[in-house]
Design an enzyme around this catalytic site. Structure first.
Site, short mmCIF file in Angstrom:
data_model
loop_
_atom_site.label_atom_id
_atom_site.label_comp_id
_atom_site.label_asym_id
_atom_site.label_seq_id
_atom_site.Cartn_x
_atom_site.Cartn_y
_atom_site.Cartn_z
CE1 TYR A 196 -3.85 -2.12 -0.03
CE2 TYR A 196 -2.77 -3.30 1.74
CZ TYR A 196 -3.75 -3.23 0.79
OH TYR A 196 -4.64 -4.26 0.63
CG ASP A 213 -5.90 4.11 3.86
OD1 ASP A 213 -5.74 4.82 2.86
OD2 ASP A 213 -5.01 3.38 4.33
CG HIS A 214 -7.89 -2.05 0.81
ND1 HIS A 214 -7.03 -3.11 0.69
CD2 HIS A 214 -9.13 -2.57 0.70
CE1 HIS A 214 -7.73 -4.23 0.50
NE2 HIS A 214 -9.00 -3.92 0.51
CB THR A 215 -3.15 1.29 4.39
OG1 THR A 215 -3.03 2.02 3.18
CG2 THR A 215 -1.78 0.98 4.95
NE ARG A 266 -5.76 -6.20 5.42
CZ ARG A 266 -5.44 -5.02 4.95
NH1 ARG A 266 -4.78 -4.16 5.71
NH2 ARG A 266 -5.78 -4.66 3.73
#
Length: 600
Positions: A104, A322-324, A443
């Site tokens: 990311y 926020d995909h982080t 994740r």
């Protein structure tokens, strides 16, 4: 405030990748298992099995030799030692910070849509006003934030399985920040007492008093949102466009200018628990809502903030995360925590919280012209990806089961493969996201659905559809079984790509002392890491649609779900490849209809 203070994104105490910050944020108090490591002999044997259908026989033989050489090399032992040392931390995972940094923070384009992911939620709030919905959602999200701060919301259970909610620790009061020398993930784990609201590019700060009940807070927020919505003040897109520049250097330059002129305002944005966007538009379709969350003519965003609510005038919701830190499965879990608690409140006797307008530096004519060009550049960037929405009420999970198909995912991906082969006479690698939150900081992993069996079936089908479908019951069970087994392996941390990534990154960070393995340069290695078809499926009663750009320049993105009501998807492709996606969609629909019609 002393403007000579070090900007927060340069302070180590605010950097998510600082080991001290990681240790402070992530505490595995529920004793959730850590992401397992595997012996290279194990994951590389699986790598060869999964990649064999994707490469020529010659390339596969070379990969076999490269794997054997690697296993016998000094580099392999060095790499595995590094991974084993990282795995010792029970409050993280050996992969987590690597994943944040390299998946990311190395994003080369605007953080949105490359990193910010939009999720459309269908809520049981028909007839609510924009202010009512914004207040109810904000109150519930604020309550969740308080629970996170007190470490009262760290996991959840499904069918006696415990899943981690560790991502909640870094989604509030956080932001990804573009820097020319490498992005930074800013996070403030000190309790925030305010949120930021944006309407017509005017930013408001709402300080929240925790002394009352949740119902009282919702009433106060509702009155505050009414005040903000009644305010006709508006600004053209301005300094917030620094979050949408097409180069990191440009974003850094604007951010540094803003910090030099008004650091207090900037700190308010970054330190706020979350942002609420009140959009002055009425939109109805999921695709319209998702696209609006990324780019709108009036902009109205501060992209890369950890979590944002985007609420339209007709009370429709998109969560911009926020995909982080936060993926789609986490958004679905979050929705299931708060949606059932949404209810209207009586505002009689309540007092509004006082909105404080955040003051941005004055924008002169030259700057206005510059920001206008930035807005155009960002729009061109966003709309270089074309998106289509599918919604098929005739294609449902019960229908598939009635046809004797046990695993709907295996069936859908077989149809994807057929459509791909019919479109370009190629069978390419496909990415399928798999939830790994049963591990702390786990994740996702991915599975690769192509197998020798599926490839053989696809080629038979494309040559002789009728004849092949007569033998569907003979061929399909093995395809379905392999898909299920690969999914199970990925869920338990025994996939392929995350282990390969770990090996590569261990070398990458120590390449001054570790010789680069020839395995990393093989066609097979590069093929298994490519994602010409990038897919993700989230089946949830509230999270109905989401979207993302293609991962590869010539690829397509497929965000889909199938349940008892329909099959739905948002598909994306870049402009230069538009005809490819149109042909692919036509072939996919024809394939699904033909197979379902044939099966009795």
């Amino acid at each position: 405030m002393d403007t000579k203070l070090t900007p927060p994104w340069l302070r180590q105490e605010n950097n998510l990748l600082n080991p001290e910050v990681t240790q402070r944020l992530f505490i595995n108090q529920d004793n959730i298992p850590n992401l397992p490591t595997e012996a290279p002999q194990v994951y590389l044997a699986r790598f060869l099995e999964w990649v064999e259908p994707l490469v020529s026989k010659v390339k596969f033989v070379k990969a076999q030799a490269a794997v054997q050489d690697y296993l016998n090399s000094k580099a392999c032992a060095q790499i595995e030692t590094i991974i084993a040392e990282r795995a010792q931390n029970t409050h993280s995972s050996w992969l987590a910070n690597w994943w944040v940094q390299y998946a990311y923070l190395t994003s080369t384009g605007p953080v949105s849509p490359e990193v910010n992911a939009p999720y459309y939620l269908e809520l049981p709030t028909v007839g609510w006003s924009q202010a009512e919905l914004a207040a109810a959602l904000s109150a519930q999200l604020w309550h969740i934030y308080q629970q996170v701060q007190k470490r009262q919301l760290t996991s959840f259970s499904v069918k006696d399985k415990l899943f981690s909610l560790d991502t909640l620790q870094s989604i509030f009061a956080s932001c990804q920040i573009h820097r020319a020398d490498g992005d930074v993930y800013f996070v403030n784990d000190q309790p925030a007492n305010f949120i930021v609201v944006i309407k017509n590019n005017v930013f408001y700060k709402l300080v929240i008093d925790n002394s009352g009940s949740l119902e009282q807070l919702q009433a106060q927020l509702q009155l505050s949102f009414v005040q903000i919505l009644d305010n006709e003040l508006s600004h053209p897109p301005h300094w917030n466009l620094l979050t949408a520049t097409t180069t990191k250097a440009e974003s850094q330059s604007l951010l540094d200018q803003l910090w030099a002129q008004n650091p207090e305002m900037l700190l308010d944005i970054y330190n706020s628990a979350f942002i609420v966007n009140l959009d002055n538009v009425e939109l109805t379709t999921p695709l319209q809502l998702l696209r609006n969350s990324t780019w709108t003519p009036n902009f109205n965003r501060w992209h890369a903030k950890g979590i944002q609510l985007v609420i339209t005038k007709n009370a429709q919701l998109v969560i911009l995360a926020d995909h982080t830190s936060f993926d789609g499965s986490s958004v679905a879990t979050l929705a299931n925590i708060f949606v059932s608690k949404l209810q209207k409140v009586n505002t009689e006797g309540a007092s509004a919280l006082t909105p404080t307008m955040l003051s941005f530096p004055t924008v002169d004519q030259d700057k206005q012209k510059y920001f206008k060009q930035l807005s155009k550049n960002f729009k061109d960037y966003v709309y270089n990806a074309v998106m289509f929405e599918l919604k098929w009420d005739w294609f449902t999970k019960p229908l598939i089961k009635a046809k004797g198909i046990k695993n709907s995912e295996a069936f859908i991906h077989l149809c994807y493969q057929i459509a791909q082969y019919q479109t370009n006479k190629k069978l390419q690698n496909t990415y399928v996201a798999v939830d790994m939150r049963q591990y702390f900081r786990g994740r996702t992993e991915c599975l690769r659905p192509l197998s020798k069996q599926s490839v053989a079936f696809v080629k038979r089908y494309c040559k002789d559809p009728k004849g092949t479908l007569k033998q569907f019951r003979k061929y399909y069970p093995a395809i379905e079984s392999l898909h299920f087994e690969k999914t199970r392996l990925a869920q338990k941390g025994s996939g392929v790509n995350r282990h390969l990534l770990g090996a590569y990154l261990a070398w990458n960070e120590h390449q001054d002392t570790i010789a680069k393995p020839a395995l990393f340069e093989t066609k097979a290695w590069k093929t298994i890491a490519a994602n010409p078809l990038s897919t993700s499926s989230i089946v949830d009663k509230y999270l109905r649609n989401f979207s993302f750009d293609p991962v590869e320049p010539n690829g397509i993105g497929i965000a889909y779900a199938i349940d008892d009501t329909n099959f739905r998807a948002i598909l994306s492709v870049y402009q230069h490849n538009l005809q490819y996606l149109k042909d692919w969609m036509k072939h996919f629909e024809q394939t699904v209809k033909t197979i379902l019609k044939t099966l009795k």
